[in-house]
Structure formats: C-alpha cells, structure tokens
Design a protein around this motif. Structure first.
Motif, PDB file in Angstrom:
ATOM      1  N   TYR A 208       1.443   1.540  -1.779  1.00  0.00           N
ATOM      2  CA  TYR A 208       0.135   2.031  -1.371  1.00  0.00           C
ATOM      3  C   TYR A 208       0.253   2.665   0.010  1.00  0.00           C
ATOM      4  N   ALA A 209      -0.406   3.812   0.198  1.00  0.00           N
ATOM      5  CA  ALA A 209      -0.325   4.515   1.476  1.00  0.00           C
ATOM      6  C   ALA A 209      -1.575   5.364   1.666  1.00  0.00           C
ATOM      7  N   ALA A 210      -2.158   5.304   2.844  1.00  0.00           N
ATOM      8  CA  ALA A 210      -3.406   6.018   3.132  1.00  0.00           C
ATOM      9  C   ALA A 210      -3.121   7.458   3.548  1.00  0.00           C
ATOM     10  N   TYR A 211      -2.566   8.247   2.618  1.00  0.00           N
ATOM     11  CA  TYR A 211      -2.183   9.630   2.927  1.00  0.00           C
ATOM     12  C   TYR A 211      -3.323  10.612   2.733  1.00  0.00           C
ATOM     13  N   VAL A 311       4.015   0.263  13.517  1.00  0.00           N
ATOM     14  CA  VAL A 311       3.310   1.118  12.576  1.00  0.00           C
ATOM     15  C   VAL A 311       1.816   0.849  12.715  1.00  0.00           C
ATOM     16  N   PRO A 312       0.995   1.862  13.014  1.00  0.00           N
ATOM     17  CA  PRO A 312      -0.450   1.632  13.079  1.00  0.00           C
ATOM     18  C   PRO A 312      -0.969   1.065  11.769  1.00  0.00           C
ATOM     19  N   ASP A 313      -1.880   0.110  11.840  1.00  0.00           N
ATOM     20  CA  ASP A 313      -2.358  -0.568  10.646  1.00  0.00           C
ATOM     21  C   ASP A 313      -2.963   0.379   9.626  1.00  0.00           C
ATOM     22  N   ASP A 314      -3.638   1.437  10.121  1.00  0.00           N
ATOM     23  CA  ASP A 314      -4.338   2.319   9.186  1.00  0.00           C
ATOM     24  C   ASP A 314      -3.397   3.229   8.405  1.00  0.00           C
ATOM     25  N   VAL A 315      -2.126   3.307   8.797  1.00  0.00           N
ATOM     26  CA  VAL A 315      -1.162   4.121   8.053  1.00  0.00           C
ATOM     27  C   VAL A 315       0.053   3.287   7.635  1.00  0.00           C
ATOM     28  N   ARG A 316      -0.118   1.990   7.544  1.00  0.00           N
ATOM     29  CA  ARG A 316       0.989   1.147   7.092  1.00  0.00           C
ATOM     30  C   ARG A 316       1.158   1.263   5.581  1.00  0.00           C
ATOM     31  N   VAL A 317       2.376   1.398   5.121  1.00  0.00           N
ATOM     32  CA  VAL A 317       2.672   1.450   3.696  1.00  0.00           C
ATOM     33  C   VAL A 317       2.796   0.015   3.176  1.00  0.00           C
TER      34      VAL A 317
END
Length: 346
Positions: A208-211, A311-317
């Motif tokens: 999962y990744a917030a791309y 790694v910033p939490d909002d873009v952590r894989v």
C-alpha cells in the motif's frame, strides 16, 4: 464508483464492448484477494525502510521515452505505439484524462528477447481529492502485445507479468482503502474471479502506498532478476526508494506451475483505465534496461543499500496484511465499466 480492475473477475477475452459491459453488470459482489503466498512482507516498517539503489544502466532508445515529447517528429516515438485516449504533451504522456470510462495505452512495437530486466517509471495519478475513484494504471511485460480489456486497460488472458497501481479509494461498505500496488503473473489463461482460489494464486505480492495526488513526480523501479520480481517506490522525489514487493524465486516455482513461468520474449507496456469517477494518469518517462549480463551467477545489479533517513508517515509504504488499515484482501467496486478503446494496430 466503477473501477478498472474489475480485474480478476473478468470474462473479457475477445468479448465485444457491449458483451463485456453486460457480463460485468451481472457479476456478483465479491472481494478480490490480492495477496498471494509467494511474497514476504518486505514493505516499509520504520526508519530503515528506505534504500539507495544502483543507478539504472543504459537504456536503448527504442526501450525508453522521455520529454520533451514535441521532439518526436509527428508524435511518433521510435519503438513504441500508443492509442485509446493516450495523447502526447510536451512534458508528459497522458494515458487518460479525469474522464469516466476511458482507456489509454503505450506498448513496444516489436518483441524483445530479454532474461533479466529493470523498468524505471516516472508518473502521476491524481483527481478530485473529495471522492473515491475507480481508476488504475499498470506496467506490463507480456508475450503478446497488449489487447484492450478490463484489467487496467489490458485483457486478463495475458502471459507474463503486470504491476498494477490501483487507486480505487473505497470499498463496498464505504471504508477508505489506501491505493495499492499488486503484482500479477499469468500463463495466458483467463483470470476468473469466480474461481476464487485460482485468482489468489495469480497474485505474488502487494503493498500500500499513498501515491495518489502527490505534488511531486512518483518513481517506480521494477526489476526481474534471477527469477525474482522486486518493486521499489520513491514517493518523495528524493531518489530514495521504499521496498514494495519482493517475491521468492519464481523460476523455481515455475518448474511445478507454469503460471509463474515468465516469458523471455515479450512486449513492455503501460496501460490505464478510468471508471465512473476518474483520475488523470500521466507518464513522464519510462526506461527499460537489460540486466541479463549484470545478473549473471546470481549477482544483484541493483544492490539495495539501507539508509537511515526517516520516512514521513503520510508516504510510508505498507505491506499487505501489516495491520487492519492495510488488509491483504481489500474490497473492490462492483459497478460495471464500459470500455471505449481500440486494440493496438486497429
């Protein structure tokens, strides 16, 4: 909302568009199992989750493209062809606009013989942040040049591998689902979600990744070396990558199960498809490198080296199944998507 990866429930092999729409309309609601038994949980888990990778080696011109796209005479990219909704802008290739029920693609024109390889992709996926979307994009290496279908713009009876970027944002019960990346291998048979166990066995890894809707370009590096498939993501344009997918040796498994037998001759491609709610799917550049010599005798040409940057939490894989917020089996949309595209060469 509809979404393109109606995927593994698809009966899209050479169906007419009307027949496909009817088949999808009658499909039962289901949950698509996207995490198979083959991939260890290698996605990011903390401060040491990022790695530096060896710079990508030389990519022959006919195995790469990049901006400025106005430099390509007549819009023709040597070694590639594109169609559906795909259009060339000076800075990027747009596979789809944020318009419902559209499909776009770009594929190599000639088959390539290659044992070990890497694809590096720079892309953006984004749309209205207030709504869930039914969209997705995929990177492919398949024996046959792509044929339009409902699996992110590709037919589901491919032989090869697809790395699927699913930006569907919510399940049937309304819960939010983070965009994910899933790897699928197939031996040319139709992946039928009706046969649930069969669909599960085609999946070899998920993260999962917030791309979606990032303000910067997203980079993906996808490598097939020594029978192993690996995917890394750079969500911050830092050139530091987070592990996303790492499989076991699939060539060994292919000795007993041909579904995991990746072809050595095939086509590379990128496809995208939108549903009732739509995202824009943009590719800035793509390059393919032949790693056959570099991967000889089990060597790892990418040499991942852990780094200590946080790694910033909002873009952590996150790995599939890591916690309740990142399930191994996310629910998918059930609304039909009507395809409006043409096959390559038509």
């Amino acid at each position: 909302p509809a979404h393109p990866q109606l995927a593994a429930r698809l009966h899209c092999d050479r169906l007419t568009m009307a027949a496909l729409a009817a088949a999808l309309m009658s499909a039962d609601a289901s949950v698509l199992a996207l995490s198979g038994p083959l991939s260890p949980a290698t996605a990011g888990k903390g401060a040491d989750a990022q790695v530096d990778l060896t710079p990508m080696p030389y990519s022959p011109p006919k195995l790469s493209f990049s901006n400025p796209y106005k430099a390509y005479a007549g819009g023709n990219i040597p070694g590639w062809e594109y169609g559906g909704e795909t259009s060339l802008n000076n800075d990027y290739i747009m596979l789809t606009t944020a318009t419902s029920n559209k499909l776009g693609w770009i594929w190599t024109t000639e088959p390539i013989e290659i044992d070990d390889w890497e694809v590096q992709l720079e892309f953006h996926i984004g749309g209205d942040p207030r709504q869930s979307t039914g969209g997705g994009m995929a990177v492919w290496f398949t024996e046959q040049q792509g044929r339009a279908g409902a699996m992110y713009g590709q037919s589901d009876d491919f032989r090869g591998v697809g790395i699927l970027f699913d930006s569907y944002g919510g399940g049937e019960s309304g819960e939010r689902v983070e965009p994910f990346v899933v790897a699928v291998l197939n031996d040319g048979t139709s992946i039928d979600e009706g046969a649930h166990e069969q669909a599960v066995e085609h999946q070899v890894g998920i993260c999962y990744a917030a791309y979606r809707n990032l303000k910067n370009i997203v980079r993906a590096r996808i490598a097939w070396t020594n029978g192993q498939l690996r995917v890394w993501l750079d969500l911050t344009s830092s050139n530091h990558f987070q592990p996303c997918i790492e499989t076991v040796n699939l060539r060994e498994l292919a000795k007993q199960d041909k579904r995991y037998d990746l072809p050595r001759v095939g086509h590379f491609g990128v496809t995208a498809m939108t549903g009732a709610h739509a995202d824009t799917h943009v590719v800035y550049s793509l390059a393919v490198a032949n790693l056959t010599g570099a991967a000889r005798d089990g060597a790892d040409p990418l040499a991942p080296t852990p780094i200590s940057d946080q790694v910033p939490d909002d873009v952590r894989v996150h790995a599939g199944g890591e916690d309740a917020a990142h399930p191994e089996r996310p629910a998918v949309a059930t609304d039909p998507t009507v395809l409006e595209a043409h096959l390559p060469g038509e």
